[in-house]
Design a protein around this motif. Structure first.
Motif, PDB file in Angstrom:
ATOM      1  N   THR A  35       0.794  -1.234   0.000  1.00 34.71           N
ATOM      2  CA  THR A  35       0.000   0.000   0.000  1.00 34.71           C
ATOM      3  C   THR A  35       0.823   1.279   0.000  1.00 34.71           C
ATOM      4  N   ILE A  36       2.112   1.204   0.414  1.00 36.64           N
ATOM      5  CA  ILE A  36       2.920   2.427   0.525  1.00 36.64           C
ATOM      6  C   ILE A  36       4.196   2.355  -0.314  1.00 36.64           C
ATOM      7  N   VAL A  37       5.028   1.333  -0.076  1.00 40.52           N
ATOM      8  CA  VAL A  37       6.345   1.286  -0.715  1.00 40.52           C
ATOM      9  C   VAL A  37       6.237   1.109  -2.229  1.00 40.52           C
ATOM     10  N   LEU A  38       5.464   0.114  -2.683  1.00 43.71           N
ATOM     11  CA  LEU A  38       5.365  -0.133  -4.128  1.00 43.71           C
ATOM     12  C   LEU A  38       4.764   1.052  -4.881  1.00 43.71           C
ATOM     13  N   PRO A  39       3.660   1.672  -4.399  1.00 43.39           N
ATOM     14  CA  PRO A  39       3.130   2.844  -5.124  1.00 43.39           C
ATOM     15  C   PRO A  39       4.091   4.018  -5.136  1.00 43.39           C
ATOM     16  N   ALA A  40       4.745   4.307  -3.987  1.00 44.07           N
ATOM     17  CA  ALA A  40       5.590   5.495  -3.885  1.00 44.07           C
ATOM     18  C   ALA A  40       6.902   5.342  -4.632  1.00 44.07           C
ATOM     19  N   GLU A  41       7.448   4.128  -4.700  1.00 47.31           N
ATOM     20  CA  GLU A  41       8.762   3.932  -5.307  1.00 47.31           C
ATOM     21  C   GLU A  41       8.684   3.439  -6.751  1.00 47.31           C
ATOM     22  N   TYR A  42       7.669   2.615  -7.073  1.00 50.13           N
ATOM     23  CA  TYR A  42       7.645   1.972  -8.388  1.00 50.13           C
ATOM     24  C   TYR A  42       6.334   2.186  -9.149  1.00 50.13           C
ATOM     25  N   ALA A  43       5.416   2.992  -8.604  1.00 50.17           N
ATOM     26  CA  ALA A  43       4.118   3.260  -9.242  1.00 50.17           C
ATOM     27  C   ALA A  43       3.306   1.978  -9.435  1.00 50.17           C
ATOM     28  N   ILE A  44       3.515   0.994  -8.590  1.00 49.43           N
ATOM     29  CA  ILE A  44       2.744  -0.252  -8.617  1.00 49.43           C
ATOM     30  C   ILE A  44       1.706  -0.172  -7.503  1.00 49.43           C
ATOM     31  N   ASP A  45       0.428  -0.178  -7.886  1.00 49.60           N
ATOM     32  CA  ASP A  45      -0.644   0.070  -6.912  1.00 49.60           C
ATOM     33  C   ASP A  45      -1.776  -0.941  -7.093  1.00 49.60           C
ATOM     34  N   PRO A  46      -1.577  -2.186  -6.663  1.00 53.00           N
ATOM     35  CA  PRO A  46      -2.608  -3.217  -6.881  1.00 53.00           C
ATOM     36  C   PRO A  46      -3.887  -2.982  -6.080  1.00 53.00           C
ATOM     37  N   THR A  47      -3.811  -2.254  -4.969  1.00 56.14           N
ATOM     38  CA  THR A  47      -4.998  -2.056  -4.125  1.00 56.14           C
ATOM     39  C   THR A  47      -5.741  -0.760  -4.408  1.00 56.14           C
ATOM     40  N   GLY A  48      -5.082   0.206  -5.046  1.00 54.60           N
ATOM     41  CA  GLY A  48      -5.707   1.503  -5.284  1.00 54.60           C
ATOM     42  C   GLY A  48      -5.540   2.479  -4.136  1.00 54.60           C
ATOM     43  N   ILE A  49      -5.006   1.999  -3.014  1.00 55.75           N
ATOM     44  CA  ILE A  49      -4.806   2.873  -1.856  1.00 55.75           C
ATOM     45  C   ILE A  49      -3.729   3.913  -2.140  1.00 55.75           C
ATOM     46  N   GLY A  50      -2.684   3.498  -2.853  1.00 55.24           N
ATOM     47  CA  GLY A  50      -1.614   4.432  -3.173  1.00 55.24           C
ATOM     48  C   GLY A  50      -2.098   5.616  -3.981  1.00 55.24           C
ATOM     49  N   ARG A  51      -3.023   5.371  -4.923  1.00 58.16           N
ATOM     50  CA  ARG A  51      -3.581   6.466  -5.719  1.00 58.16           C
ATOM     51  C   ARG A  51      -4.391   7.404  -4.839  1.00 58.16           C
ATOM     52  N   THR A  52      -5.147   6.840  -3.894  1.00 58.14           N
ATOM     53  CA  THR A  52      -5.950   7.664  -2.987  1.00 58.14           C
ATOM     54  C   THR A  52      -5.057   8.551  -2.123  1.00 58.14           C
ATOM     55  N   LEU A  53      -3.933   8.004  -1.682  1.00 60.18           N
ATOM     56  CA  LEU A  53      -3.003   8.761  -0.836  1.00 60.18           C
ATOM     57  C   LEU A  53      -2.022   9.595  -1.655  1.00 60.18           C
ATOM     58  N   GLN A  54      -2.154   9.589  -2.983  1.00 61.87           N
ATOM     59  CA  GLN A  54      -1.288  10.343  -3.900  1.00 61.87           C
ATOM     60  C   GLN A  54       0.165   9.853  -3.856  1.00 61.87           C
ATOM     61  N   LEU A  55       0.340   8.597  -3.460  1.00 61.25           N
ATOM     62  CA  LEU A  55       1.682   8.025  -3.447  1.00 61.25           C
ATOM     63  C   LEU A  55       2.075   7.506  -4.828  1.00 61.25           C
ATOM     64  N   THR A  56       1.072   7.044  -5.593  1.00 63.29           N
ATOM     65  CA  THR A  56       1.357   6.522  -6.925  1.00 63.29           C
ATOM     66  C   THR A  56       1.913   7.605  -7.833  1.00 63.29           C
ATOM     67  N   ASP A  57       1.443   8.850  -7.656  1.00 62.80           N
ATOM     68  CA  ASP A  57       1.971   9.959  -8.460  1.00 62.80           C
ATOM     69  C   ASP A  57       3.471  10.116  -8.240  1.00 62.80           C
ATOM     70  N   MET A  58       3.918   9.958  -6.989  1.00 64.45           N
ATOM     71  CA  MET A  58       5.346  10.050  -6.690  1.00 64.45           C
ATOM     72  C   MET A  58       6.116   8.970  -7.433  1.00 64.45           C
TER      73      MET A  58
END
Length: 223
Positions: A35-58
């Motif tokens: 939910t945090i490391v993969l979206p923030a570091e690699y733009a991998i967001d299987p749960t969609g939580i990273g996009r909600t927290l704007q971590l996927t953008d990073m």
């Protein structure tokens, strides 16, 4: 003299309790990873939580800048050698301001900075649409450089990073997309070259004025 009582067997955690704690710790680590490391570091967001927290953008910014920098390096390696560009002229500093700056710099000098004389440069960079460029400072490990840069109009994508001497893996310090300015302190984590990759994604030319002051021996254009 009083010694702490040794716990009895009944007070010690059982194998079942230890196993449960281990499972909870493992599940928590996996949840943080997904939910945090993969979206923030690699733009991998299987749960969609990273996009909600704007971590996927990073993560997307980091991936995009890394791809652009690597593509430019590969193109530069394939291009024929060209004469090195002359460094931009540095305006003559005001004597009083220069003296005051020297006094202040000496008050806060670090061991790494003591090995390298303080230097000041103002570099002007003009980027055409979709053009990228990389400028780096030659620094010792632990050396610090105060920096600021700003565009005259528009915005740029950037990646502030360092390349250790000897060709080790690069270290990214800070990244941004659609930024018009930034300032702070660049601290070298290793001997090598440290600096910025800029990319103009706009439709008009953008001029960047980069100011640096601190413990480095030279500033040069890499690509």
């Amino acid at each position: 003299m009083y010694n702490t009582d040794i716990p009895t067997r009944a007070e010690l955690p059982t194998t079942k309790q230890l196993l449960r704690s281990t499972v909870i710790a493992f599940v928590s680590a996996v949840a943080i990873l997904v939910t945090i490391v993969l979206p923030a570091e690699y733009a991998i967001d299987p749960t969609g939580i990273g996009r909600t927290l704007q971590l996927t953008d990073m993560g997307e910014i980091k991936a995009q800048l890394a791809q652009e920098a690597e593509a430019d390096r590969a193109r530069d390696r394939q291009a024929p050698a060209t004469p090195a560009e002359a460094p931009p002229a540095t305006p003559a500093p005001d004597k009083q301001s220069s003296l005051l700056g020297t006094i202040l710099a000496n008050l806060f000098v670090t061991p790494a900075q003591a090995q390298t004389a303080s230097r000041t440069d103002e570099t002007v960079i003009t980027l055409k649409p979709n053009e990228g460029v990389e400028y780096k400072l030659t620094m010792k490990a632990g050396a610090k450089v105060n920096f600021s840069w700003a565009t005259d109009n528009g915005a740029v994508n950037y990646d502030m990073h360092g390349t250790p001497a000897g060709g080790a893996k690069e270290k990214s310090y800070k990244q941004g997309r659609g930024a018009a300015s930034d300032e702070g302190v660049l601290t070298a984590e290793s001997d090598g070259v440290h600096g910025w990759f800029f990319r103009n994604r706009g439709r008009a030319d953008v001029t960047i004025k980069l100011k640096t002051n601190g413990a480095y021996t030279e500033i040069k254009r890499m690509i």
